[in-house]
Structures are given as structure tokens and as C-alpha cells.
Write a protein that holds these residues in place. Structure first.
Motif, short mmCIF file in Angstrom:
data_model
loop_
_atom_site.label_atom_id
_atom_site.label_comp_id
_atom_site.label_asym_id
_atom_site.label_seq_id
_atom_site.Cartn_x
_atom_site.Cartn_y
_atom_site.Cartn_z
N ALA A 33 0.69 -0.95 -0.09
CA ALA A 33 0.14 0.04 0.05
C ALA A 33 1.00 1.05 -0.20
CB ALA A 33 -0.84 -0.06 1.23
N ILE A 34 0.39 2.27 -0.76
CA ILE A 34 1.17 3.65 -0.76
C ILE A 34 0.51 4.70 -0.28
CG2 ILE A 34 2.38 5.14 -2.36
CD1 ILE A 34 3.79 2.48 -1.97
N GLY A 35 1.06 5.41 0.72
CA GLY A 35 0.41 6.72 1.20
C GLY A 35 1.26 7.97 0.65
N TRP A 36 0.58 8.96 0.35
CA TRP A 36 1.22 10.20 0.22
C TRP A 36 0.83 11.09 1.40
CZ3 TRP A 36 4.77 11.69 -3.36
CH2 TRP A 36 4.92 10.61 -4.55
N PHE A 37 2.24 11.75 1.79
CA PHE A 37 1.91 12.82 2.89
C PHE A 37 2.49 14.11 2.60
CE2 PHE A 37 1.65 8.44 4.54
CZ PHE A 37 0.80 8.36 5.47
N ARG A 38 2.30 14.89 3.40
CA ARG A 38 2.83 16.25 3.18
C ARG A 38 2.92 17.09 4.53
NH1 ARG A 38 -2.24 19.52 0.08
NH2 ARG A 38 -3.42 19.78 1.97
N GLN A 39 4.16 17.87 4.64
CA GLN A 39 4.20 18.64 5.52
C GLN A 39 4.53 20.08 5.18
OE1 GLN A 39 7.75 17.43 8.01
NE2 GLN A 39 6.96 18.53 9.72
N ALA A 40 3.52 20.89 5.49
CA ALA A 40 3.52 22.19 5.41
C ALA A 40 4.55 23.19 6.31
CB ALA A 40 2.10 23.04 5.44
N PRO A 41 4.99 23.98 5.96
CA PRO A 41 6.17 24.90 6.74
C PRO A 41 5.42 25.05 8.08
CG PRO A 41 6.02 25.77 4.56
CD PRO A 41 4.99 24.90 4.51
N GLY A 42 6.04 24.84 9.24
CA GLY A 42 5.58 24.91 10.61
C GLY A 42 4.60 23.81 11.10
N ALA A 97 5.09 6.97 1.06
CA ALA A 97 5.45 5.75 2.16
C ALA A 97 4.84 4.36 1.64
CB ALA A 97 4.88 6.17 3.67
N ALA A 98 5.29 3.36 2.26
CA ALA A 98 5.01 1.90 1.75
C ALA A 98 4.52 1.10 2.91
CB ALA A 98 5.73 1.39 0.65
N ALA A 99 3.57 0.59 2.97
CA ALA A 99 3.09 -0.32 4.00
C ALA A 99 2.75 -1.88 3.47
CB ALA A 99 1.98 0.13 4.79
N MET A 100 3.04 -2.86 4.25
CA MET A 100 2.46 -4.21 4.03
C MET A 100 0.81 -3.98 3.90
SD MET A 100 4.80 -6.56 6.56
CE MET A 100 4.50 -5.88 7.87
N ASP A 101 0.53 -4.61 2.71
CA ASP A 101 -0.73 -4.69 2.23
C ASP A 101 -1.76 -5.39 2.91
OD1 ASP A 101 -3.25 -3.52 1.00
OD2 ASP A 101 -2.16 -2.77 -0.91
N GLN A 102 -2.92 -4.68 3.48
CA GLN A 102 -4.09 -5.94 3.96
C GLN A 102 -5.35 -5.44 3.32
OE1 GLN A 102 -3.81 -6.53 8.21
NE2 GLN A 102 -1.91 -5.44 8.27
N GLY A 103 -5.22 -4.81 1.94
CA GLY A 103 -6.52 -4.55 1.59
C GLY A 103 -7.06 -3.11 2.00
N MET A 104 -6.09 -2.51 2.36
CA MET A 104 -6.62 -1.36 2.86
C MET A 104 -5.52 -0.13 2.95
SD MET A 104 -6.85 -1.83 7.11
CE MET A 104 -6.51 -0.20 7.40
N CYS A 105 -5.63 1.22 3.47
CA CYS A 105 -4.83 1.80 3.45
C CYS A 105 -5.02 2.95 4.38
CB CYS A 105 -4.08 2.69 2.28
SG CYS A 105 -5.27 3.71 1.34
N GLN A 110 0.69 7.26 10.96
CA GLN A 110 2.07 7.18 10.09
C GLN A 110 2.77 6.15 10.41
OE1 GLN A 110 4.06 11.07 9.63
NE2 GLN A 110 1.98 12.23 9.69
N THR A 111 2.75 5.41 11.62
CA THR A 111 3.44 4.51 12.21
C THR A 111 3.17 3.02 11.39
OG1 THR A 111 2.20 4.04 13.96
CG2 THR A 111 4.12 5.45 14.23
N TRP A 112 2.00 3.01 10.72
CA TRP A 112 1.32 1.88 10.08
C TRP A 112 2.52 1.78 8.65
CZ3 TRP A 112 -1.38 1.16 5.26
CH2 TRP A 112 -2.07 -0.09 5.15
N TYR A 113 2.90 2.83 8.46
CA TYR A 113 3.80 2.85 6.91
C TYR A 113 5.26 2.14 7.50
CZ TYR A 113 -0.10 4.39 4.59
OH TYR A 113 -0.99 4.74 3.78
N ASP A 114 6.11 1.49 6.72
CA ASP A 114 7.14 0.70 6.88
C ASP A 114 8.20 1.30 6.28
OD1 ASP A 114 6.30 -1.85 8.54
OD2 ASP A 114 5.34 -2.10 6.46
N PHE A 115 8.21 2.03 5.28
CA PHE A 115 9.09 2.51 4.69
C PHE A 115 9.03 4.17 4.06
CE2 PHE A 115 9.16 -1.80 3.79
CZ PHE A 115 10.30 -2.18 4.43
N TRP A 116 9.79 4.97 3.97
CA TRP A 116 9.50 6.29 3.59
C TRP A 116 10.70 6.91 2.61
CZ3 TRP A 116 5.51 9.48 5.41
CH2 TRP A 116 4.71 8.89 6.47
N GLY A 117 10.06 7.66 1.91
CA GLY A 117 11.06 8.41 0.88
C GLY A 117 11.61 9.83 1.66
N GLN A 118 12.52 10.59 1.20
CA GLN A 118 13.06 11.60 1.74
C GLN A 118 12.18 13.08 1.39
OE1 GLN A 118 15.16 9.48 0.24
NE2 GLN A 118 15.53 8.60 2.30
#
Length: 126
Positions: A33-42, A97-105, A110-118
Motif C-alpha cells: 500500500a502506498i501513502g502520500w503525505f505532506r508537511q507544510a512549513p511550521g 510511504a509504503a506499508a504491507m498491504d492488507q487490502g486497505m490503507c 503514520q507508524t503503519w507505514y514501514d518505508f518512507w522517502g526523503q
């Protein structure tokens, strides 16, 4: 390990469009499963969208519904976040971010995701 790399960030005017890409440099994303996240300034990092690899189920936060689209190109081992009608408040560092897939996302754990990009910077301004 599943190292992720985001690309496609940059500067765009309000109302414009941009497409972000996420890929795994040493693995494929077929079963994740793939998630997209964002962090705005502050601000804290927040979930934006996600997609299950099992059934293609997608989720979006209300702020981006109708404007953002998450998709997957399995042949190219890419996951996209297409962003249209961009607003200044969309500015931030975007992460995949990527997570082991269980048919959901999920986007609120955020701790559900195992791997993250920079992350890749997206700036929406005049």
C-alpha cells in the motif's frame, strides 16, 4: 529494505498542476500500500492520499478531493500523485510511504507505514 524515492516536485502557480512520482529503488511496489503525505512549513506531517495494492482502494483527505489523484503504474514500478488546481496551502514537502498491504490503507497512522522517502518540495505561489 524498501528505499523509496520521490520526484517531480517544484514550483507552480496557483491553479496549476504537477505530478509527483514515487518508486522503490531496490524493490517493486506491487504488494505494498502506498501513502502520500505532506508537511507544510511550521506544521506537522499529514496524510494526503493512499492506495491499496490488493484492490486499488483509494482514500483522500477532503482538502484535496477532486483535485488530487493517486494512481499506480505497475509496469514502471511507479506510484503517482497528480495534483491539479493547486492552491498555496498545498505547499509543502511531499513524502511517499509504503506499508504491507492488507487490502486497505490509512492516512492517520503514520507508524503503519514501514518505508518512507526523503520528500520532494512543492511550492505553490504566484
Amino acid at each position: 529494505q524498501l528505499p523509496l524515492v520521490e520526484s517531480g516536485g517544484g514550483s507552480v502557480q496557483p491553479g496549476g498542476s504537477i505530478r509527483l512520482s514515487c518508486t522503490a529503488s531496490r524493490d517493486n511496489l506491487t504488494h505494498y500500500a502506498i501513502g502520500w503525505f505532506r508537511q507544510a512549513p511550521g506544521k506537522e506531517r499529514e496524510g494526503v492520499s493512499c492506495m491499496s495494492s490488493i484492490n486499488g482502494r483509494t482514500s483522500y483527505i477532503d482538502a484535496v478531493k477532486g483535485r488530487f489523484t493517486i494512481s499506480r503504474d505497475k509496469a514502471k514500478n511507479l506510484v503517482y500523485l497528480e495534483m491539479k488546481s493547486l492552491k498555496p496551502e498545498d505547499t509543502g514537502v511531499y513524502f511517499c510511504a509504503a506499508a504491507m498491504d492488507q487490502g486497505m490503507c490509512v492516512m492517520d497512522r503514520q507508524t503503519w507505514y514501514d518505508f518512507w522517502g526523503q520528500g520532494t518540495q512543492v511550492t505553490v505561489s504566484v
